[in-house]
Scaffold this motif. Sequence first.
Motif, PDB file in Angstrom:
ATOM      1  N   UNK A   1       0.860  -1.181   0.000  1.00 47.77           N
ATOM      2  CA  UNK A   1       0.000   0.000   0.000  1.00 47.77           C
ATOM      3  C   UNK A   1       0.898   1.233   0.000  1.00 47.77           C
ATOM      4  N   UNK A   2       0.480   2.290  -0.673  1.00 51.94           N
ATOM      5  CA  UNK A   2       1.278   3.520  -0.649  1.00 51.94           C
ATOM      6  C   UNK A   2       1.248   4.197   0.714  1.00 51.94           C
ATOM      7  N   UNK A   3       0.359   3.730   1.603  1.00 52.93           N
ATOM      8  CA  UNK A   3       0.355   4.196   2.988  1.00 52.93           C
ATOM      9  C   UNK A   3       1.148   3.261   3.890  1.00 52.93           C
ATOM     10  N   UNK A   4       2.014   2.453   3.298  1.00 59.07           N
ATOM     11  CA  UNK A   4       2.920   1.618   4.069  1.00 59.07           C
ATOM     12  C   UNK A   4       4.200   2.367   4.386  1.00 59.07           C
ATOM     13  N   UNK A   5       5.085   1.688   5.107  1.00 56.53           N
ATOM     14  CA  UNK A   5       6.352   2.277   5.523  1.00 56.53           C
ATOM     15  C   UNK A   5       7.498   1.397   5.031  1.00 56.53           C
TER      16      UNK A   5
END
Length: 491
Positions: free
Chosen positions: A136-140
Amino acid sequence: MTQRPRIAIAGMAIESSTFSPHRAGARDFQRAEGEELVQRYTSLRDGTLTDAAEWLPVYYARSIPGGAVLREVYDDIKGRILDGLRALMADGGLDGLFFDIHGAMSVDGLDDAEGDLITAIREVIGADVMVSASMDLHGNVSDALVSQVDLITCYRLAPHEDTWETRDRAIRNLVETLRDGRTPRRAHVTVPILLPGEKTSTRVEPAKSLYARIDEVEQRPGVIDAAIWIGYAWADEPRCHGVVVVTGDDDAAITAAAEELGRAFWDVRDEFEFVGPPGTLAEGVDAGLAASDTPYFISDSGDNPGAGGTGDVTWTLAQLLQDERLTAEGAPTVLVGSIFDHEALAELRGKTVGETVTVTAGARVDHGPHGPVTITGVLHSLHEGDPDAGGVAVIRVGGLHAIITEYRKAYHDIADFTSIGLDPFAAQIVVTKIGYLEPTLYDAQRGWTLALTPGGVDQDLERLAHHRIQRPMFPFDSFETEPALTARLFG
């Protein structure tokens, strides 16, 4: 490579708010293994890449977003993945691994859960097995993660309408890289920005144009993939920040591209704004009641279970129940999704649809913003068998229809409402625990307020008081000098 490569499939995915008191337990995770796991992916189901490799399913577990994962649950799933990989390594070995993760999983006692998992996997499969990760682009993207994977990509749309496309891209990148005998490396740039997803949607500028640059970068010689991570704003961990990774086999090309995208991200930092019109809950209700073109949607954004909220914060429902414009007989229809409470559902199962009931519900997990609410109204309907929610009850108080579920559920799709007999298109107002509206809700809305409500995924990040993220960090701090935005090479 002349023979079909042997490629394993494994992963664990959840988006975890460390500000949420919820803990993800065993029930929160849906599991897949065997042929069911292979069939999850479009390119392996429709024949596109079915014959490109010998696909070896191991184990996959996925939960809707929530709080941190209980350590024993993580250890159990991790152990199942490692045991499956050990068996495959002993029985013919592996050429590749498709590593299907979200990237913002928090686990009690760990600062970098995905980094821990891939490190343990590498100890089993060794350094020569090629790993491709989908995120996900909201991952780290931590150093541990980017150093242990060979190929890494993430979504390019928010809302995530390219979820399956991204997974298939990661699978295709893996197959083609093995076939061509390439040795990929990663150019990694840390961008000191931490923003909520509701300010970085690709529906609007500047994220729309920022992500549109990826296609051109990806076509450059020596580049395999380019990715921009917004990062996850509701975890207080050192790895939470923006990241750019460009993957390929030309060091100069991937370094230049990563630094170019990192600079582009930094340069538009002041332009990010909420994707929907922000406001208070009261402002949203006033606008919704005044609307002549409906349905009018209100995002109860602070307790969005799709971003890690518990889903049982009652603050919004309590305010709505006090508004006689909504609760009087003959009031316009207002749908409110939802709060969960196992005990309340057990009590309501003993009632008859159509009778007047009184039940106290919600705030069993997150009672910080408001305690449980007492609801007196007509039991409008009862439903069983929802795979996420379990039992579902709807209580009508005047025009207000309050949805109570047995377990956590996000009401993020029109079908979530229609499956329990509620028609959002016939409602004046639809209130649901969400941030930016997912596609079917967005298409249905004729007006919208992104209500800045309290909860574990509060849009006001300063109210959450991060204290473990790297500093300085935009927008928390001013920068006396420009950040370096220099690429580091891995691989």
